[in-house]
Scaffold this motif. Structure first.
Motif, PDB file in Angstrom:
ATOM      1  N   ASP A  83      35.727  35.183  51.865  1.00 46.47           N
ATOM      2  CA  ASP A  83      34.939  34.345  51.127  1.00 46.47           C
ATOM      3  C   ASP A  83      33.810  34.853  49.989  1.00 46.47           C
ATOM      4  O   ASP A  83      33.724  34.841  48.918  1.00 46.47           O
ATOM      5  N   LEU A  86      35.640  36.636  47.189  1.00 43.73           N
ATOM      6  CA  LEU A  86      35.996  35.528  46.217  1.00 43.73           C
ATOM      7  C   LEU A  86      34.984  34.929  45.417  1.00 43.73           C
ATOM      8  O   LEU A  86      34.989  34.525  44.207  1.00 43.73           O
ATOM      9  N   SER A  90      34.450  34.870  41.419  1.00 37.44           N
ATOM     10  CA  SER A  90      34.492  33.494  40.766  1.00 37.44           C
ATOM     11  C   SER A  90      33.325  33.770  39.809  1.00 37.44           C
ATOM     12  O   SER A  90      33.242  33.153  38.885  1.00 37.44           O
ATOM     13  N   GLU A  94      33.569  33.062  35.783  1.00 37.42           N
ATOM     14  CA  GLU A  94      32.730  32.526  35.050  1.00 37.42           C
ATOM     15  C   GLU A  94      32.641  33.012  33.563  1.00 37.42           C
ATOM     16  O   GLU A  94      32.386  32.290  32.629  1.00 37.42           O
ATOM     17  N   LEU A 176      42.534  33.016  40.334  1.00 41.76           N
ATOM     18  CA  LEU A 176      41.383  31.939  40.872  1.00 41.76           C
ATOM     19  C   LEU A 176      41.145  30.696  39.641  1.00 41.76           C
ATOM     20  O   LEU A 176      40.923  29.464  39.900  1.00 41.76           O
ATOM     21  N   HIS A 177      41.231  31.270  38.389  1.00 36.93           N
ATOM     22  CA  HIS A 177      41.034  30.117  37.316  1.00 36.93           C
ATOM     23  C   HIS A 177      42.213  29.289  37.070  1.00 36.93           C
ATOM     24  O   HIS A 177      41.849  28.017  36.792  1.00 36.93           O
ATOM     25  N   GLU A 179      44.147  28.277  39.461  1.00 32.93           N
ATOM     26  CA  GLU A 179      44.105  27.374  40.619  1.00 32.93           C
ATOM     27  C   GLU A 179      43.446  26.096  40.262  1.00 32.93           C
ATOM     28  O   GLU A 179      43.927  25.179  40.742  1.00 32.93           O
ATOM     29  N   LEU A 180      42.697  26.152  39.233  1.00 37.58           N
ATOM     30  CA  LEU A 180      41.767  24.998  39.304  1.00 37.58           C
ATOM     31  C   LEU A 180      42.663  23.885  38.346  1.00 37.58           C
ATOM     32  O   LEU A 180      42.252  22.672  38.597  1.00 37.58           O
TER      33      LEU A 180
ATOM     34  N   SER B 212      32.609  27.291  39.719  1.00 39.80           N
ATOM     35  CA  SER B 212      32.027  28.097  40.861  1.00 39.80           C
ATOM     36  C   SER B 212      31.743  27.384  42.206  1.00 39.80           C
ATOM     37  O   SER B 212      32.132  27.900  43.244  1.00 39.80           O
ATOM     38  N   VAL B 215      35.013  26.515  43.972  1.00 40.35           N
ATOM     39  CA  VAL B 215      35.592  27.609  44.479  1.00 40.35           C
ATOM     40  C   VAL B 215      34.567  28.012  45.697  1.00 40.35           C
ATOM     41  O   VAL B 215      35.186  28.295  46.766  1.00 40.35           O
ATOM     42  N   LEU B 219      36.803  27.460  49.636  1.00 39.37           N
ATOM     43  CA  LEU B 219      37.447  28.555  50.300  1.00 39.37           C
ATOM     44  C   LEU B 219      37.429  28.354  51.843  1.00 39.37           C
ATOM     45  O   LEU B 219      36.356  27.555  52.359  1.00 39.37           O
ATOM     46  N   ALA B 222      42.559  27.532  49.534  1.00 38.84           N
ATOM     47  CA  ALA B 222      42.548  27.849  48.039  1.00 38.84           C
ATOM     48  C   ALA B 222      43.289  26.543  47.271  1.00 38.84           C
ATOM     49  O   ALA B 222      43.015  26.150  46.092  1.00 38.84           O
ATOM     50  N   CYS B 225      41.350  23.580  45.326  1.00 36.65           N
ATOM     51  CA  CYS B 225      40.529  23.784  43.677  1.00 36.65           C
ATOM     52  C   CYS B 225      41.475  23.111  42.972  1.00 36.65           C
ATOM     53  O   CYS B 225      41.035  22.993  41.856  1.00 36.65           O
ATOM     54  N   ASP B 226      42.453  22.661  43.221  1.00 34.55           N
ATOM     55  CA  ASP B 226      43.583  21.744  42.464  1.00 34.55           C
ATOM     56  C   ASP B 226      42.677  20.839  41.595  1.00 34.55           C
ATOM     57  O   ASP B 226      42.651  20.531  40.317  1.00 34.55           O
ATOM     58  N   HIS B 227      41.418  20.153  42.179  1.00 32.19           N
ATOM     59  CA  HIS B 227      40.626  19.179  41.504  1.00 32.19           C
ATOM     60  C   HIS B 227      39.157  19.851  40.892  1.00 32.19           C
ATOM     61  O   HIS B 227      38.442  19.332  40.325  1.00 32.19           O
ATOM     62  N   GLY B 228      39.348  21.171  40.719  1.00 31.80           N
ATOM     63  CA  GLY B 228      38.209  21.976  40.124  1.00 31.80           C
ATOM     64  C   GLY B 228      37.943  21.743  38.538  1.00 31.80           C
ATOM     65  O   GLY B 228      36.893  21.570  38.094  1.00 31.80           O
ATOM     66  N   SER B 229      39.308  21.302  38.167  1.00 29.48           N
ATOM     67  CA  SER B 229      39.060  21.130  36.700  1.00 29.48           C
ATOM     68  C   SER B 229      38.926  19.600  36.346  1.00 29.48           C
ATOM     69  O   SER B 229      39.487  19.286  35.242  1.00 29.48           O
TER      70      SER B 229
END
Lengths: 325, 518
Positions: A83, A86, A90, A94, A176-177, A179-180, B212, B215, B219, B222, B225-229
């Motif tokens: 954690d 990561l 993260s 940014e 990481l990005h 994955e969003l 951020s 994320v 955690l 992982a 995070c699909d909905h992070g955007s």
């Protein structure tokens, strides 16, 4: 843009050495397993988010303790996420993805680069340019992907993207990005080098290396690696900075010293390539350049545009000669 | 609660993902990353995209590319614009509006009396309607083109007549009832095979999810995070949905704007506008606007011998005029459009100026020779009188992360020239083009840098129009000798200086982006 590339350059030099040693040290059994995996990796990799625990290369191999640093294990860190680490990445992610952060010049330039790539690849692969996903079915490798600023748009346009960067941090951030967004989460990010992919005998429909070649120790060797990754009748796209008076004034004096867009010492003017030199070394690597365009920056709008002026930034699109292997 | 739902989705998603993965490993080549996207959409399609039947479906969390909050004229126009372009028609769009008109396919009776809420659409807007395929519907319903316009003031010192022929055009504009415009766009949207879902509800909250934070909080799972955007929107009926981009088209009192924390600049004019439909004995084919000391009165043709009145006045006066009996109101309207407050401008003065300023007006437009005319008499009121306060409001920013405002949510203007909705349609067109360009280069459509391109293109144009309308408003509410002369001079200038006149017409009809300097 360039700081990542600089790091990449260093890492590239180191890793190349490393990689060769490792390669020599590989035992026969390891090699046979490699072949098996190679077959796998030639298949499309639809879901590269989850650790590929089924991949043969991930099976315990007691004799190869350095597998992770050599980048031979394709996902050396996915199992060891913690954690704190990561969260740290993260935070850096940014800045990679902050359009007004340190990578602002790259973000500003990216739409122009992508639109060149879009039109060149659509023409070459006879894809419908009015489609939202024209690159569907194309395998593309983004060499020196950094935080994934190019890889993500390519994935949104439908391509199967592999992003490689020699800096492990970059690929972590990129993953990481990516994955969003479910659309970009299929990108495969590897901390490796073009040379390693060549050793793995991977092939791509398009090989793209933007703002990388000016940082590598041996551009000719680098081009040969790119050519080796390009499938027969595939495409190679390279962008870099010209070695001209204007590029010295803009890319070094203005960008590094006056505007502070880039850290000082990012670029070595003498290591820049002129378009003629690039065409020549690509020709020797059996890639014939079909199209070259320049980028010009409009300081009033803050936007980049394609032009015929190759005196500073330029991008070249070439195809692999049919007769060569 | 949200997190658990997300987790549930994520776990569903994962279980559904497994068979897919094995499938694509078996498959040879060519299908790949896009699979997961398609898969996602297929998963969603089965849950939310059976438009009509599933309108009231509850507690399903849909995932969309764009959520349009507000299904008014501008919101629907934006959806139509998206559905008409090759790169954007594959987008999945949710429209959130509690207006029941969105759900049903109601027909507008041509014999109905005209609704007092009308808009003057410019040729630029008409070509937009033609592009999206909504103009045929408008033509089947009541609408009135006008090719002439007369503007004058109460001092009787000057007037200006504009004619479409001055700029080689057929028309200056077209007056259409708002309900016709809305229904035309809606029918065009219903006919297309565009992926849209209508949520007949109101927005109650909107959670902008920063990367951020996402994320950190998610955690080590992982997948979450699909909905992070995405932005999560909660609706008053308990529905929730995710969208990559929220488009606020919810009018002057925009809730999206409030939730996104976008600040506004604006003021109320201490004035109200009365609107109503009136009837004539003859067909009206010209748009009329007279500036009175209390504010402008406009008479716009809407066909079938009907016209629409927009009359600006002080709040006290407006409440009197709203409640006075119909005959008195008709008298007051005729008074205001004819001899009331001052004499008619002298047509004879034209030739005097013409002689003296011949060097300036050598190339006179045909309308420069036209005489002042008196508008047709109003004989009857054909609708209720509606009163609404005038205000000007402009959002300082049109975009924040994953949120963008269009139409009245971004800018509310004085209804002086009926330009408000045209600005909104302009926003819809530009935003859809910006999104299309973004898709062509693989951008994330909610990315602020992309939305800023829309803002950079629309904000200066909108501000210019607002400033002009505000300036007009201020210039005509002052009754002061020298200013009256200046106003008269402006009328004469506009009447006789051909390039200026052409320029004014092209700007007002939306053909050209900037007044004077282009």
């Amino acid at each position: 843009m360039a700081s990542k590339s600089l790091k990449l350059c260093r890492a590239l030099c180191n890793n190349t050495q490393h990689g060769r040693n490792i390669f020599l040290a590989l035992s026969a059994s390891r090699a046979s397993q490699r072949i098996q995996r190679r077959l796998f990796s030639n298949d499309p990799q639809p879901d590269l988010v989850d650790p590929p625990s089924t991949s043969p290369s991930e099976k315990p191999q007691s004799h190869d303790t350095r597998r992770n640093e050599g980048g031979a294990g394709r996902r050396p860190f996915s199992s060891s996420l913690n954690d704190v680490e990561l969260a740290k990445f993260s935070a850096i992610a940014e800045t990679w993805w902050d359009p007004v952060g340190p990578f602002k010049p790259l973000h500003a330039m990216n739409p122009t680069r992508v639109s060149f790539i879009r039109s060149a690849l659509c023409r070459h692969f006879r894809k419908d340019p009015s489609s939202a996903k024209p690159f569907e079915g194309l395998r593309i490798v983004d060499v020196g992907c950094g935080g994934g600023i190019l890889s993500e748009p390519l994935a949104r346009m439908g391509a199967t993207v592999v992003g490689i960067d020699a800096v492990e941090k970059n690929t972590k951030i990129a993953r990481l990005h990516a994955e969003l967004d479910p659309v970009t989460s299929s990108i495969e990010y590897c901390c490796t080098t073009a040379e390693k992919l060549v050793e793995e005998q991977r092939k791509f429909d398009a090989v793209i290396a933007l703002e990388v070649i000016e940082h590598v120790a041996d551009p000719a060797e680098f081009c040969k690696s790119l050519a080796a990754l390009t499938d027969t009748n595939g495409a190679t796209v390279i962008s870099t900075i010209n070695r001209s008076m204007r590029s010295y004034a803009t890319a070094i004096v203005a960008a590094e010293y006056l505007l502070h867009w880039l850290p000082r010492g990012t670029h070595q003017w003498s290591s820049f390539l002129t378009p003629e030199e690039l065409v020549l070394i690509l020709q020797r690597a059996s890639i014939s350049v079909q199209e070259i365009a320049g980028f010009v920056y409009n300081p009033l709008t803050g936007r980049w545009a394609l032009s015929d002026d190759l005196s500073v930034n330029f991008i070249a699109f070439g195809t692999k000669n049919m007769n060569s292997q | 609660m949200y997190r658990t739902t997300v987790r549930k989705i994520a776990s569903n998603y994962n279980t559904l993902r497994v068979p897919k993965r094995t499938l694509s490993n078996d498959a040879s080549a060519g299908i790949s990353s896009t699979n997961s996207a398609k898969f996602n959409s297929a998963l969603l399609a089965c849950s939310t995209f059976q438009e009509d039947e599933k309108l009231g479906m509850r507690n399903m969390i849909g995932q969309y590319d764009i959520a349009i909050v507000g299904g008014g004229m501008v919101g629907i126009a934006f959806a139509c614009a998206l559905s008409s372009m090759p790169l954007t028609k594959q987008l999945k769009v949710a429209i959130i509006d509690s207006n029941p008109a969105l759900g049903r396919r109601d027909c507008i009776e041509k014999t109905d009396l005209p609704d007092p809420r009308v808009s003057t659409v410019t040729p630029a807007t008409i070509s937009f309607f033609k592009d999206v395929g909504a103009w045929d519907y408008v033509q089947q319903n009541r609408h009135a083109f006008f090719d002439k316009m007369q503007v004058w003031d109460y001092t009787g010192l000057g007037y200006t007549r504009y004619n479409a022929r001055d700029v080689g055009k057929e028309i200056l504009g077209c007056v259409v009832e708002n309900k016709v415009l809305h229904a035309s766009l809606l029918s065009c949207l219903q006919k297309s095979d565009f992926h849209k879902t209508i949520y007949p509800s109101r927005l109650t909250s909107m959670a902008l999810q920063s990367h951020s934070k996402e994320v950190e909080s998610k955690l080590p799972g992982a997948k979450l995070c699909d909905h992070g955007s995405f932005v999560k929107l909660d609706l008053s009926n308990g529905d929730s949905l995710f969208a990559k981009l929220v488009v606020g088209a919810d009018g002057a009192k925009s809730y999206v704007r409030e939730l996104a924390g976008l600040k506004t600049t604006g003021w109320n004019y201490s004035q109200n506008a009365i609107i109503c439909t009136v009837e004539h004995n003859v067909e009206n084919q010209c748009a009329w606007q007279r500036f009175l000391p209390t504010g402008p009165i406009a008479l716009l043709p809407i066909g079938d011998r009907f016209s629409n009145i927009v009359w600006t006045m002080s709040p006290k006066e407006s409440s009197e005029r709203k409640t006075m009996n119909e005959d008195d109101f008709v008298k007051a309207v005729n008074h205001a459009l004819d001899y009331g407050y001052g004499p008619h401008p002298q047509s004879s003065s034209v030739s005097n100026y013409g002689d003296r300023l011949s060097w300036l007006i050598a190339d006179m437009t045909s309308s420069s020779k036209e005489c002042f005319e008196v508008p047709p008499k109003v004989v009857k009121i054909a609708s209720e009188r509606m009163v609404f306060p005038l205000s000007l409001l402009h959002s300082n920013d049109y975009a924040s992360n994953r949120v963008v405002l269009i139409g009245d949510a971004a800018h509310t203007v004085h209804p002086l020239a009926g330009q408000g909705v045209n600005l909104g349609f302009g926003d819809a067109t530009v935003l859809s083009k910006v999104i299309s360009d973004g898709i062509s280069i693989g951008s994330d459509i909610g990315e602020i840098s992309l939305l800023r391109k829309f803002e950079a293109e629309r904000k200066p144009a909108n501000i210019m129009m607002m400033a002009l309308l505000d300036g007009f408003q201020k210039a005509y509410t002052v009754d002061f000798g020298p200013l009256n002369v200046l106003r008269a001079a402006a009328f004469h200038a506009a009447q006789f200086i051909t390039p200026l006149k052409k320029n004014i017409i092209s700007y007002a009809t939306g053909e050209q982006k900037w007044p004077l300097f282009s």
